[in-house]
Design a protein around this motif. Structure first.
Motif, PDB file in Angstrom:
ATOM      1  N   ARG A  86      12.666   3.533   2.073  1.00  0.00           N
ATOM      2  CA  ARG A  86      12.064   4.865   2.082  1.00  0.00           C
ATOM      3  C   ARG A  86      11.272   5.073   3.376  1.00  0.00           C
ATOM      4  NH1 ARG A  86       7.314   5.351   0.351  1.00  0.00           N
ATOM      5  NH2 ARG A  86       7.464   3.825  -1.315  1.00  0.00           N
ATOM      6  N   LEU A  87      10.466   4.084   3.769  1.00  0.00           N
ATOM      7  CA  LEU A  87       9.652   4.214   4.979  1.00  0.00           C
ATOM      8  C   LEU A  87      10.500   4.301   6.239  1.00  0.00           C
ATOM      9  CD1 LEU A  87       6.791   1.686   4.164  1.00  0.00           C
ATOM     10  CD2 LEU A  87       6.647   4.183   4.151  1.00  0.00           C
ATOM     11  N   LEU A  88      11.620   3.587   6.245  1.00  0.00           N
ATOM     12  CA  LEU A  88      12.506   3.590   7.408  1.00  0.00           C
ATOM     13  C   LEU A  88      13.543   4.708   7.346  1.00  0.00           C
ATOM     14  CD1 LEU A  88      13.022  -0.270   7.682  1.00  0.00           C
ATOM     15  CD2 LEU A  88      11.662   1.179   9.200  1.00  0.00           C
ATOM     16  N   LYS A  89      13.456   5.506   6.275  1.00  0.00           N
ATOM     17  CA  LYS A  89      14.366   6.641   6.079  1.00  0.00           C
ATOM     18  C   LYS A  89      15.835   6.186   6.058  1.00  0.00           C
ATOM     19  CE  LYS A  89      11.204  10.031   8.134  1.00  0.00           C
ATOM     20  NZ  LYS A  89      10.048   9.522   7.557  1.00  0.00           N
ATOM     21  N   LEU A  90      16.082   5.074   5.340  1.00  0.00           N
ATOM     22  CA  LEU A  90      17.436   4.568   5.143  1.00  0.00           C
ATOM     23  C   LEU A  90      17.937   5.039   3.788  1.00  0.00           C
ATOM     24  CD1 LEU A  90      16.950   0.899   6.409  1.00  0.00           C
ATOM     25  CD2 LEU A  90      17.973   2.804   7.653  1.00  0.00           C
ATOM     26  N   CYS A 119      -5.233  -6.176  11.850  1.00  0.00           N
ATOM     27  CA  CYS A 119      -5.188  -5.114  10.848  1.00  0.00           C
ATOM     28  C   CYS A 119      -6.530  -4.404  10.881  1.00  0.00           C
ATOM     29  CB  CYS A 119      -4.921  -5.736   9.486  1.00  0.00           C
ATOM     30  SG  CYS A 119      -4.836  -4.555   8.160  1.00  0.00           S
ATOM     31  N   ASP A 120      -6.662  -3.421  11.766  1.00  0.00           N
ATOM     32  CA  ASP A 120      -7.987  -2.869  12.002  1.00  0.00           C
ATOM     33  C   ASP A 120      -8.283  -1.573  11.255  1.00  0.00           C
ATOM     34  OD1 ASP A 120      -6.267  -1.303  13.412  1.00  0.00           O
ATOM     35  OD2 ASP A 120      -7.298  -1.465  15.319  1.00  0.00           O
ATOM     36  N   ASN A 121      -7.488  -1.240  10.256  1.00  0.00           N
ATOM     37  CA  ASN A 121      -7.747  -0.035   9.500  1.00  0.00           C
ATOM     38  C   ASN A 121      -7.521  -0.310   8.021  1.00  0.00           C
ATOM     39  OD1 ASN A 121      -7.558   2.545   8.218  1.00  0.00           O
ATOM     40  ND2 ASN A 121      -7.253   3.444  10.238  1.00  0.00           N
ATOM     41  N   VAL A 122      -8.545  -0.144   7.219  1.00  0.00           N
ATOM     42  CA  VAL A 122      -8.460  -0.460   5.797  1.00  0.00           C
ATOM     43  C   VAL A 122      -7.403   0.384   5.082  1.00  0.00           C
ATOM     44  CG1 VAL A 122     -10.221   1.151   4.969  1.00  0.00           C
ATOM     45  CG2 VAL A 122      -9.876  -1.047   3.788  1.00  0.00           C
ATOM     46  N   PHE A 123      -7.105   1.554   5.607  1.00  0.00           N
ATOM     47  CA  PHE A 123      -6.111   2.412   4.969  1.00  0.00           C
ATOM     48  C   PHE A 123      -4.702   1.821   5.053  1.00  0.00           C
ATOM     49  CE2 PHE A 123      -9.622   5.270   6.043  1.00  0.00           C
ATOM     50  CZ  PHE A 123      -9.893   5.773   4.779  1.00  0.00           C
ATOM     51  N   ASN A 124      -4.498   0.845   5.967  1.00  0.00           N
ATOM     52  CA  ASN A 124      -3.208   0.161   6.058  1.00  0.00           C
ATOM     53  C   ASN A 124      -3.011  -0.839   4.930  1.00  0.00           C
ATOM     54  OD1 ASN A 124      -2.552   1.532   8.403  1.00  0.00           O
ATOM     55  ND2 ASN A 124      -3.323  -0.079   9.733  1.00  0.00           N
ATOM     56  N   ILE A 125      -4.097  -1.284   4.305  1.00  0.00           N
ATOM     57  CA  ILE A 125      -3.959  -2.292   3.248  1.00  0.00           C
ATOM     58  C   ILE A 125      -4.468  -1.837   1.889  1.00  0.00           C
ATOM     59  CG2 ILE A 125      -4.110  -4.185   4.901  1.00  0.00           C
ATOM     60  CD1 ILE A 125      -6.930  -4.755   3.695  1.00  0.00           C
ATOM     61  N   LEU A 126      -5.169  -0.727   1.824  1.00  0.00           N
ATOM     62  CA  LEU A 126      -5.727  -0.265   0.556  1.00  0.00           C
ATOM     63  C   LEU A 126      -4.613   0.307  -0.305  1.00  0.00           C
ATOM     64  CD1 LEU A 126      -8.510  -0.205  -0.724  1.00  0.00           C
ATOM     65  CD2 LEU A 126      -8.810   2.090   0.125  1.00  0.00           C
ATOM     66  N   ASN A 127      -4.318  -0.361  -1.389  1.00  0.00           N
ATOM     67  CA  ASN A 127      -3.244   0.033  -2.291  1.00  0.00           C
ATOM     68  C   ASN A 127      -3.819   0.927  -3.386  1.00  0.00           C
ATOM     69  OD1 ASN A 127      -1.358   0.104  -4.428  1.00  0.00           O
ATOM     70  ND2 ASN A 127      -0.463  -1.828  -3.762  1.00  0.00           N
ATOM     71  N   SER A 130       0.815  -1.217   0.000  1.00  0.00           N
ATOM     72  CA  SER A 130       0.000   0.000   0.000  1.00  0.00           C
ATOM     73  C   SER A 130       0.851   1.269   0.000  1.00  0.00           C
ATOM     74  CB  SER A 130      -0.955   0.021   1.196  1.00  0.00           C
ATOM     75  OG  SER A 130      -0.249   0.224   2.395  1.00  0.00           O
ATOM     76  N   ASN A 131       2.136   1.128   0.274  1.00  0.00           N
ATOM     77  CA  ASN A 131       3.029   2.282   0.276  1.00  0.00           C
ATOM     78  C   ASN A 131       3.878   2.375  -0.982  1.00  0.00           C
ATOM     79  OD1 ASN A 131       3.045   3.974   2.900  1.00  0.00           O
ATOM     80  ND2 ASN A 131       2.679   1.860   3.540  1.00  0.00           N
ATOM     81  N   THR A 132       3.498   1.639  -2.016  1.00  0.00           N
ATOM     82  CA  THR A 132       4.185   1.715  -3.301  1.00  0.00           C
ATOM     83  C   THR A 132       3.938   3.091  -3.909  1.00  0.00           C
ATOM     84  OG1 THR A 132       3.841  -0.644  -3.647  1.00  0.00           O
ATOM     85  CG2 THR A 132       4.364   0.666  -5.590  1.00  0.00           C
ATOM     86  N   GLN A 133       5.015   3.712  -4.374  1.00  0.00           N
ATOM     87  CA  GLN A 133       4.854   5.037  -4.983  1.00  0.00           C
ATOM     88  C   GLN A 133       5.054   5.019  -6.491  1.00  0.00           C
ATOM     89  OE1 GLN A 133       7.425   7.768  -2.877  1.00  0.00           O
ATOM     90  NE2 GLN A 133       5.874   8.107  -1.312  1.00  0.00           N
ATOM     91  N   SER A 134       5.698   3.973  -7.016  1.00  0.00           N
ATOM     92  CA  SER A 134       5.894   3.905  -8.461  1.00  0.00           C
ATOM     93  C   SER A 134       5.892   2.451  -8.913  1.00  0.00           C
ATOM     94  CB  SER A 134       7.213   4.582  -8.861  1.00  0.00           C
ATOM     95  OG  SER A 134       8.308   3.913  -8.256  1.00  0.00           O
ATOM     96  N   ILE A 135       5.500   2.244 -10.145  1.00  0.00           N
ATOM     97  CA  ILE A 135       5.462   0.895 -10.703  1.00  0.00           C
ATOM     98  C   ILE A 135       6.871   0.326 -10.701  1.00  0.00           C
ATOM     99  CG2 ILE A 135       5.016  -0.446 -12.806  1.00  0.00           C
ATOM    100  CD1 ILE A 135       2.788   1.572 -13.417  1.00  0.00           C
ATOM    101  N   GLY A 136       7.002  -0.908 -10.250  1.00  0.00           N
ATOM    102  CA  GLY A 136       8.299  -1.566 -10.226  1.00  0.00           C
ATOM    103  C   GLY A 136       9.114  -1.315  -8.974  1.00  0.00           C
ATOM    104  N   GLU A 137       8.589  -0.528  -8.060  1.00  0.00           N
ATOM    105  CA  GLU A 137       9.314  -0.257  -6.815  1.00  0.00           C
ATOM    106  C   GLU A 137       9.379  -1.550  -6.007  1.00  0.00           C
ATOM    107  OE1 GLU A 137       9.431   3.236  -3.453  1.00  0.00           O
ATOM    108  OE2 GLU A 137       7.467   2.617  -4.174  1.00  0.00           O
ATOM    109  N   SER A 138      10.577  -1.947  -5.613  1.00  0.00           N
ATOM    110  CA  SER A 138      10.743  -3.205  -4.887  1.00  0.00           C
ATOM    111  C   SER A 138      10.376  -3.039  -3.418  1.00  0.00           C
ATOM    112  CB  SER A 138      12.193  -3.692  -5.000  1.00  0.00           C
ATOM    113  OG  SER A 138      13.039  -2.878  -4.219  1.00  0.00           O
ATOM    114  N   ALA A 139      10.174  -4.185  -2.765  1.00  0.00           N
ATOM    115  CA  ALA A 139       9.875  -4.176  -1.330  1.00  0.00           C
ATOM    116  C   ALA A 139      11.018  -3.524  -0.559  1.00  0.00           C
ATOM    117  CB  ALA A 139       9.630  -5.601  -0.839  1.00  0.00           C
ATOM    118  N   SER A 140      12.259  -3.793  -0.956  1.00  0.00           N
ATOM    119  CA  SER A 140      13.408  -3.189  -0.277  1.00  0.00           C
ATOM    120  C   SER A 140      13.398  -1.670  -0.429  1.00  0.00           C
ATOM    121  CB  SER A 140      14.727  -3.737  -0.836  1.00  0.00           C
ATOM    122  OG  SER A 140      14.921  -5.054  -0.393  1.00  0.00           O
TER     123      SER A 140
END
Length: 175
Positions: free
Chosen positions: A31-35, A64-72, A16-26
């Motif tokens: 980005r989320l961990l500010k590394l 997982c009690d908030n749909v915004f955590n999983i809505l991609n 759900s935190n993908t910002q661009s097509i092809g962005e890998s999990a790493s």
């Protein structure tokens, strides 16, 4: 490349935190961990495997009690038309709130029902209901209504599942 096992909730959060097509999990996690994302030997792709684990319903319900955590939003944008987005949002709400999703059965129109646990009940409730199954659920929804009515239905579902008025409006606006 290393492989890790993560649960479905974490996978959905990463996706759900993908910002661009092809962005890998790493890349997403860095980005989320500010590394540092500009490492010289940074791998282009990573594999994230999801292993389904059977858990008691009560434990899984509150994971997982908030749909915004999983809505991609990227996947949402790829859905075909308003009906596709409508079903996608309802499916995400069902995944998030399986234990209380039956509350949608109380959402009705003046002359017809909007949700049912089988297709035939929707067909019997009125003409041209065009019932569709909410993906990966035992629930069906009437889809032969205008976009305004579908937005109202998403809003009412969100409210019945405990979302605030602002959150319900945000979900409604995804249509």
């Amino acid at each position: 490349m290393k492989k890790i096992e993560i649960d479905d909730e974490l996978y959905q959060y990463i996706a759900s935190n993908t910002q661009s097509i092809g962005e890998s999990a790493s890349q997403i996690l860095r980005r989320l961990l500010k590394l540092d994302t500009d490492l010289p030997n940074f791998p282009e792709t990573e594999t994230v495997e999801v292993e389904e684990q059977v858990e008691p319903t009560e434990q899984k319900e509150h994971k997982c009690d908030n749909v915004f955590n999983i809505l991609n939003k990227e996947e949402l944008a790829m859905q075909k038309g308003v009906v596709g987005r409508f079903l996608f949002i309802l499916s995400a709400l069902h995944r998030t709130h399986k234990g209380i999703f039956n509350r949608v059965l109380d959402i009705k129109g003046r002359d017809r029902i909007y949700f049912a646990t089988n297709k035939d009940d929707l067909i019997a409730s009125g003409s041209s209901t065009n019932p569709k199954n909410i993906t990966d659920s035992g629930y069906w929804v009437m889809t032969n209504s205008n976009t305004t009515r579908k937005k109202m239905m998403v809003h009412e579902v969100a409210i019945s599942l405990g979302y605030s008025e602002d959150e319900a409006e945000k979900l409604r606006d995804y249509l």
